[in-house]
Scaffold this motif. Structure first.
Motif, PDB file in Angstrom:
ATOM      1  N   GLN A 103      40.008  41.661  41.313  1.00 26.46           N
ATOM      2  CA  GLN A 103      39.565  43.046  41.467  1.00 26.46           C
ATOM      3  C   GLN A 103      39.491  43.444  42.947  1.00 26.46           C
ATOM      4  O   GLN A 103      39.907  44.530  43.333  1.00 26.46           O
ATOM      5  N   SER A 115      42.164  32.899  32.814  1.00 27.95           N
ATOM      6  CA  SER A 115      42.411  34.134  33.566  1.00 27.95           C
ATOM      7  C   SER A 115      43.842  34.614  33.382  1.00 27.95           C
ATOM      8  O   SER A 115      44.084  35.805  33.196  1.00 27.95           O
ATOM      9  N   SER A 167      44.393  36.319  30.065  1.00 25.71           N
ATOM     10  CA  SER A 167      43.785  37.638  29.845  1.00 25.71           C
ATOM     11  C   SER A 167      44.286  38.678  30.856  1.00 25.71           C
ATOM     12  O   SER A 167      43.949  39.853  30.743  1.00 25.71           O
ATOM     13  N   ASP A 168      45.072  38.256  31.833  1.00 29.06           N
ATOM     14  CA  ASP A 168      45.533  39.190  32.860  1.00 29.06           C
ATOM     15  C   ASP A 168      46.970  38.835  33.238  1.00 29.06           C
ATOM     16  O   ASP A 168      47.219  37.925  34.034  1.00 29.06           O
ATOM     17  N   ARG A 195      38.477  36.553  38.337  1.00 33.58           N
ATOM     18  CA  ARG A 195      38.473  37.968  37.947  1.00 33.58           C
ATOM     19  C   ARG A 195      37.951  38.833  39.093  1.00 33.58           C
ATOM     20  O   ARG A 195      38.518  39.869  39.431  1.00 33.58           O
TER      21      ARG A 195
END
Lengths: 366, 366
Positions: free
Chosen positions: B333, B38, B41-42, B329
Motif C-alpha cells: 500500500q 500475499s 490475494s494480490d 500488504r
C-alpha cells in the motif's frame, strides 16, 4: 465534636488516618462512604476528617456506630483539580488538603489520604512535611496488576517529577523496595530498572550509571537488582519493583490503564453483539467478574508519596467508596508497619553504600 | 532463476517487494508462507526474495502458480537477533538483510520487508538508503488498535533513537501524518504530542518548544495539531498520530502489548475455570474471536522506517505467515501510494514553515 482519638491509653492502639473529605470528583459523600466501610471492617482505625463541617457532620451523624472514632476538622476552603500547585503552596492554608497534611505534621495522625489534585498534594506535602534526610526527589509509587503471587507490582516514579538523575533512580529503588517490604510483605523485593532493552549497553547515560549504583547498593538497601527490564515486564513475575523517571512512569501508567480500558470496552461490545453472545456473557458472568476483580483499578487505588517525613496516600480523583476504602486500607497497613521510619533508615544506609560504590567505580576507571 | 519482474512493460504495473527470508524467529518457511498468501490475494505483487537459495528454491517450487513472480537472490549469511547494529553496519555485506535493502537502493524493488533484528535493519537502512534531505533522525512508526473508525492510530518514534529534540519531534509529526494520509487514507490527520498532562505549561522544555513548532507548521505539513495528549489517549479517537521520542514510545508500545497480553491470559484463566465458564467460552467463541481480531498484534504487524530514501517495513521477529502477509500488504500500500516521494515533499515544506516559526518565535521573545 467528640472523638475517640484523644482519650489517653486508647490512642496507642489506634491507627489514626488523616482524611481529606473534599477535592475528589465525587464529593465528600463518596469519601465518607469509604471511611464508613473501612471503619466497619477495621475496629482499630480512627479518623481525623478534614473539610466543611456543615457538610460532613450530617454525613457522619448517619452512622452513630462509628461517630466516636471520627473527629471532624473544619476547613472552609477546597483545592480544585484546576488549581496550580505553586498557588496552593503559597495560599493553601484553610483548605482541607492543607489541614489533612498538617495533622500528620503535628503527629496527630500517622498517615494522610486525599483524593485531591496530585500536583497540589505533592507541593503541600513537600512544604509541610519536608523531604527525608538525603532525599533529592520524592516519588509517587503505584501498584500494577501482575503475574506475581501477591497480584501486584510496584512502579515508581509515576509522576512526582518529570526528571530523575542516576542518584534519584537509586533512591527510588530503595524507597520502592521498602514499600514492597512493608506494604506487600516481601522480604527481599526484586528491583528492575525500566529501559528500552535488557542489554547493559542500551539506553540513556543516566540509566547505565543508575544500573551500576543499584548493583552496588542492593545489599545495603535490601533488594535484589535484576537489571534492566522492558515495558512488557511491568506486569511480569520476574520483578516486584519497577524503577523509572516520573515522565516515563506516568506515560507507562496511563498507557497501561488506557489499554485495559480499550480491551474492556471491546470485550463489552463483543459480548453485547448477538443473542448467543449475550447468553454466553450471562453464563460467563462469574468469570468476567473474576477478571474484573483482578484488573479493577479501584483495588489498586492509592499512589503513595515516598521520601517525605510522613506517609501520604493519593487516592484517584474519581474514586468511589470502594476506591477510597482501598486507599485507607493501604494507608493503615503502611502506618502499622512503621514504614516511614524503616524507609528513612534504609535510605541512610543505601545512600552510604551508593556513595562508596560511586567512589570505587570512578577509582577503577582511572 | 526465472522471474516476472524483468519483463519490460509488465514491470510498470507490478509492485515489487524486496523480502528478507531470513532472520525471523520462525525461519524462512514462515516468511515464504506469508509471501504465498500475499501473492495469491494480490495479483499485482512480485517479489525479490533474499536468503539461502538452497533453502528457498524448494520452498518456492512447491507453489508453481506464483513461482514466476518470485526472484530469489542468494545471500549466504544471516543477521541474527544477537548481532550488534554497529558490526552489521561494517560487516553486513553478504547477509540477506543487506541484500534486501540493496534491492530498494538499486531501484529494483519499491519497498523492503524484513523480520530481522530491528537495530541492525535500521543501521543497514541508514547506511545504504541514506536519510531524506533535511531529516535529522529517522523514526519507526507503529500501528496501535484504537477507537477510530479505521481501527488504528499511528505512533512514532517507537525505538529508532532514544533521543529527540524539538525539531526531530516536528519531523516525526510530518512523517507520521504523511504515513496516516498514504497508509490509512486520512486526508488531514490529527497529530498529538505525548506528554504527562494536556496543559500547555506541563512537561519537558523540548516538548513545549515542539508544541509551538507543530502549531506553526500544521498547515504546511497537512495535519491538525491537537496539542498535548496523555498515555490514555494513544488508543483514543481524538487523535490519529501520536508523536514522542523513541525511548518513551518504545516503553509505551511494550507496556501496551504487555498489558494486552496480561488481560488476555487472565481472560483465558477466567474462562478455563469451572465447567459453566468453559461452556460459556464455547458459546462466546465468536465474540472472543471478534475481540481477538481487533487487538491481534499480527494484524498491526509492520513498523515502518520513516525518513529514509526508500520505504522499509520491519515485521515482528516472531511473525507467522499471517503477520508476514500483513507486513507485505502494508508495504504494498505504501509503495503504490508513492508514499516516500510525497513524504519528501512534505518534509521540505514543513521544514521551511517550522524554521520560519522558530525565527518568529525567537523574535517575539526578544
Amino acid at each position: 465534636m467528640s472523638n475517640g482519638i484523644e482519650r489517653p491509653g486508647e490512642a496507642q492502639q489506634r491507627t489514626v488516618i488523616s482524611l481529606d473529605a473534599m477535592g475528589g470528583d465525587r464529593g465528600p459523600a463518596a469519601v465518607v462512604a469509604g471511611l464508613v466501610d473501612s471503619a466497619r471492617s477495621d475496629d482499630a482505625l480512627s479518623f481525623v476528617l478534614h473539610g466543611d463541617e456543615t457538610v460532613l457532620a450530617p454525613l457522619i451523624a448517619r452512622h452513630p456506630e462509628i461517630a466516636g472514632r471520627v473527629s471532624i476538622r473544619h476547613a472552609p476552603r477546597v483545592v480544585t483539580m484546576e488549581d496550580k500547585p505553586s498557588q496552593v503552596m503559597r495560599h493553601g492554608q484553610g483548605t482541607s488538603m492543607w489541614s489533612t497534611i498538617e495533622s500528620v505534621k503535628e503527629g496527630e495522625a500517622r498517615v494522610a489520604v486525599s483524593c485531591g489534585n496530585t500536583g497540589a498534594l505533592m507541593a503541600v506535602s513537600m512544604i509541610r512535611l519536608r523531604k527525608l534526610p538525603g532525599v533529592n526527589r520524592p516519588a509517587i509509587a503505584c501498584l500494577w496488576p501482575s503475574r506475581n503471587p501477591g497480584g501486584f507490582n510496584v512502579m515508581l516514579d509515576v509522576g512526582a517529577d518529570i526528571k530523575a538523575e542516576a542518584e534519584d533512580l537509586l533512591q527510588y529503588a530503595t524507597m520502592g523496595a521498602a514499600y514492597a517490604r512493608n506494604g506487600m510483605n516481601l522480604r527481599r523485593p526484586r528491583v528492575g530498572l525500566l529501559n528500552v532493552g535488557t542489554e547493559e549497553h542500551k539506553g540513556r547515560a543516566e540509566l547505565k550509571q543508575a544500573h551500576d549504583l543499584m548493583l552496588a547498593a542492593q545489599d545495603a538497601a535490601g533488594f535484589d537488582f535484576v537489571g534492566f527490564v522492558e515495558g512488557g515486564d511491568i506486569p511480569s513475575d520476574r520483578v516486584d519493583v519497577i524503577v523509572t523517571d516520573g515522565f516515563t512512569g506516568n506515560i507507562a501508567l496511563k498507557t497501561g490503564e488506557g489499554t485495559a480500558k480499550l480491551i474492556s470496552d471491546f470485550l463489552k461490545e463483543a459480548f453485547g453483539a448477538g443473542i448467543l453472545s449475550r447468553f454466553a456473557a450471562l453464563l460467563a458472568l462469574n468469570s468476567l467478574k473474576r477478571l474484573q476483580r483482578r484488573i479493577d483499578p479501584r483495588r489498586v487505588n492509592g499512589g503513595v508519596f515516598l521520601g517525605l517525613n510522613g506517609t501520604v496516600v493519593k487516592s484517584h480523583g474519581s474514586a468511589d467508596s470502594t476506591g477510597v476504602a482501598a486507599a485507607i486500607r493501604l494507608a493503615a497497613q503502611l502506618a502499622r508497619s512503621g514504614f516511614n521510619d524503616r524507609l528513612a533508615a534504609r535510605l541512610a544506609s543505601a545512600g552510604r553504600a551508593g556513595q562508596d560504590a560511586a567512589v570505587e567505580g570512578s577509582g577503577q576507571k582511572q
